[in-house]
Design a protein around this motif. Structure first.
Motif, short mmCIF file in Angstrom:
data_model
loop_
_atom_site.label_atom_id
_atom_site.label_comp_id
_atom_site.label_asym_id
_atom_site.label_seq_id
_atom_site.Cartn_x
_atom_site.Cartn_y
_atom_site.Cartn_z
N SER A 1 -1.51 1.35 -7.50
CA SER A 1 -0.38 2.27 -7.35
C SER A 1 0.66 1.86 -8.37
O SER A 1 1.19 0.74 -8.32
CB SER A 1 0.19 2.20 -5.93
N PHE B 1 -4.47 6.15 2.81
CA PHE B 1 -5.73 5.47 2.54
C PHE B 1 -5.43 4.21 1.76
O PHE B 1 -4.32 4.01 1.24
CB PHE B 1 -6.68 6.38 1.75
N ASP B 2 -6.41 3.33 1.68
CA ASP B 2 -6.21 2.04 1.02
C ASP B 2 -6.19 2.22 -0.50
O ASP B 2 -7.18 2.71 -1.09
CB ASP B 2 -7.33 1.06 1.40
N LEU B 3 -5.07 1.83 -1.11
CA LEU B 3 -4.91 1.96 -2.56
C LEU B 3 -5.37 0.68 -3.26
O LEU B 3 -5.00 -0.42 -2.85
CB LEU B 3 -3.45 2.22 -2.92
N THR B 4 -6.17 0.85 -4.28
CA THR B 4 -6.51 -0.30 -5.13
C THR B 4 -5.56 -0.40 -6.32
O THR B 4 -5.48 -1.43 -6.98
CB THR B 4 -7.96 -0.19 -5.65
N LYS C 1 -15.02 6.40 -6.02
CA LYS C 1 -13.79 5.89 -6.61
C LYS C 1 -12.97 7.05 -7.17
O LYS C 1 -13.46 7.81 -8.01
CB LYS C 1 -14.11 4.88 -7.72
N ASN D 1 0.82 -1.22 0.00
CA ASN D 1 0.00 0.00 0.00
C ASN D 1 0.85 1.27 0.00
O ASN D 1 0.58 2.25 0.71
CB ASN D 1 -0.94 0.01 1.22
N THR E 1 -2.63 6.41 -9.23
CA THR E 1 -3.16 5.81 -8.00
C THR E 1 -4.68 5.78 -8.06
O THR E 1 -5.32 6.69 -8.61
CB THR E 1 -2.71 6.60 -6.74
N LYS E 2 -5.24 4.72 -7.49
CA LYS E 2 -6.68 4.57 -7.39
C LYS E 2 -7.03 4.20 -5.96
O LYS E 2 -6.36 3.38 -5.33
CB LYS E 2 -7.19 3.48 -8.34
N TYR E 3 -8.13 4.77 -5.45
CA TYR E 3 -8.57 4.50 -4.09
C TYR E 3 -10.01 4.95 -3.93
O TYR E 3 -10.58 5.60 -4.82
CB TYR E 3 -7.67 5.22 -3.08
N LYS E 4 -10.61 4.61 -2.81
CA LYS E 4 -11.97 5.01 -2.49
C LYS E 4 -11.95 6.05 -1.37
O LYS E 4 -11.23 5.90 -0.39
CB LYS E 4 -12.80 3.81 -2.07
N LYS F 1 -9.37 8.39 -9.01
CA LYS F 1 -8.20 8.03 -9.81
C LYS F 1 -7.35 9.27 -10.01
O LYS F 1 -7.82 10.26 -10.60
CB LYS F 1 -8.61 7.45 -11.16
#
Length: 356
Positions: free
Chosen positions: A235, A230-233, A298, A213, A290-293, A300
């Motif tokens: 990277s 924060f939690d990355l979906t 969502k 992460n 990077t992508k995260y919520k 990006k």
């Protein structure tokens, strides 16, 4: 960058289209002309049939006499025959040019294809041409330099001083590289096929996906990995490079001998190949994705910048394979980040395709 991609794709399409056109045999092209002549004859005969039926209908309805009808039928029959003769003459001229191209060695000929049907009959003179052309020694145009479209893909990572890939900061299966470009292959020795100079222009995409992460953060002249808040979906750091590759290629494709035994010529990419060399160029751009919520949404982010990456890139590369497919490896001798206290060097392993 977009212009480079556009022109390279156009060159590739042009190269493939030209190769396909050259592969069409004499027999195939002659058959196409024959089919065209048959279609011309069929269309004119069908038109004549309809016109005669219309005249017969006028006789039944009493609009014209049988004597006048016969004269009309003869007239339109002569006109349709003239149409056939004129149109077929154009196609036969195409065939004559095709025969001349074959004699000049511009068209491939397949000896087993002995029948070419033109207008429902075998074209007069074709058998004589076939006999003469088979007895005439084939002339081979010797090309010392050929061109290829190169595409490569595989795994990407970095080698860090004091560490190994097992403890890498980047996902092994998730970090990839891609490369595509145009190369030229020149045979070095006039009468031997072993040594070739391979050179051209390539675009490389090197992707790194950090573990745990994390993402890259630039602090002055240092660029380091930090844990995200924060939690990355997703990277990923992508470096796009434009390079000039140069390899000494050992091609073990055996020499070819013409059927009459009078000519020796060479082909490439038909046997074991080994390439050793390197590349040099510059970094076009660096981008972190990077992508995260966040609050259920969502997000990006795309961050563009140099990230302190090396402006100039150079390295060693090599490949070994058979035909057009090879196992490929490349290693950047320049550090990924030019001023970091610990050097990290990009390394890639994958498959390479040289479409000849």
């Amino acid at each position: 960058m977009q212009k480079i991609i556009f022109y390279t794709v156009i060159m590739f399409i042009s190269f493939i289209g030209k190769s396909i056109a050259q592969e069409k045999s004499f027999e195939e092209r002659a058959r196409e002309i024959g089919n065209q002549i048959e279609m011309i004859t069929k269309e004119e005969k069908n038109a004549l049939k309809m016109e005669i039926e219309a005249i017969d209908k006028q006789i039944i309805e009493g609009k014209i006499s049988k004597e006048k009808a016969d004269k009309l039928k003869l007239k339109i029959a002569e006109e349709r025959a003239a149409n056939i003769e004129t149109k077929v003459a154009i196609e036969e001229e195409k065939l004559n040019q095709l025969i001349q191209d074959r004699v000049d060695g511009k068209v491939k000929f397949e000896p087993d294809s002995t029948k070419v049907k033109l207008g429902g009959r075998l074209y007069i003179g074709y058998e004589k041409f076939k006999k003469d052309s088979l007895n005439k020694p084939k002339e081979y145009k010797e090309l010392r330099t050929t061109s290829q479209f190169v595409f490569a893909l595989g795994l990407n990572n970095v080698i860090t001083d004091g560490e190994n890939l097992e403890n890498s900061d980047f996902r092994v299966a998730g970090s990839h590289f891609y490369e595509w470009g145009i190369t030229y292959n020149s045979r070095i020795l006039k009468n031997h096929n072993l040594l070739h100079a391979k050179y051209g222009l390539s675009v490389m995409y090197n992707n790194l996906r950090p573990t745990d992460n994390r993402l890259f953060v630039k602090n002055g002249n240092q660029t380091n990995l930090q844990t995200a808040a924060f939690d990355l979906t997703e990277s990923r750091l992508r470096n796009v490079q434009l390079v000039l590759p140069l390899h000494l290629e050992f091609d073990f494709t055996p020499k070819k001998i013409s059927k009459d035994g009078t000519k020796t010529y060479f082909r490439t990419h038909e046997s074991l190949r080994i390439g050793l060399g390197g590349y040099g160029g510059f970094n076009l751009k660096s981008k972190q994705i990077t992508k995260y919520k966040l609050d259920g949404d969502k997000i990006k982010d795309k961050q563009r910048g140099d990230f302190n990456t090396s402006d100039f890139v150079y390295g060693l590369s090599g490949y070994i394979g058979y035909g057009q497919t090879s196992l490929y490896m490349k290693y950047d001798m320049n550090p990924l980040f030019k001023d970091n206290t610990v050097d990290q060097n990009n390394v890639s392993v994958g498959l390479r395709f040289d479409f000849n």
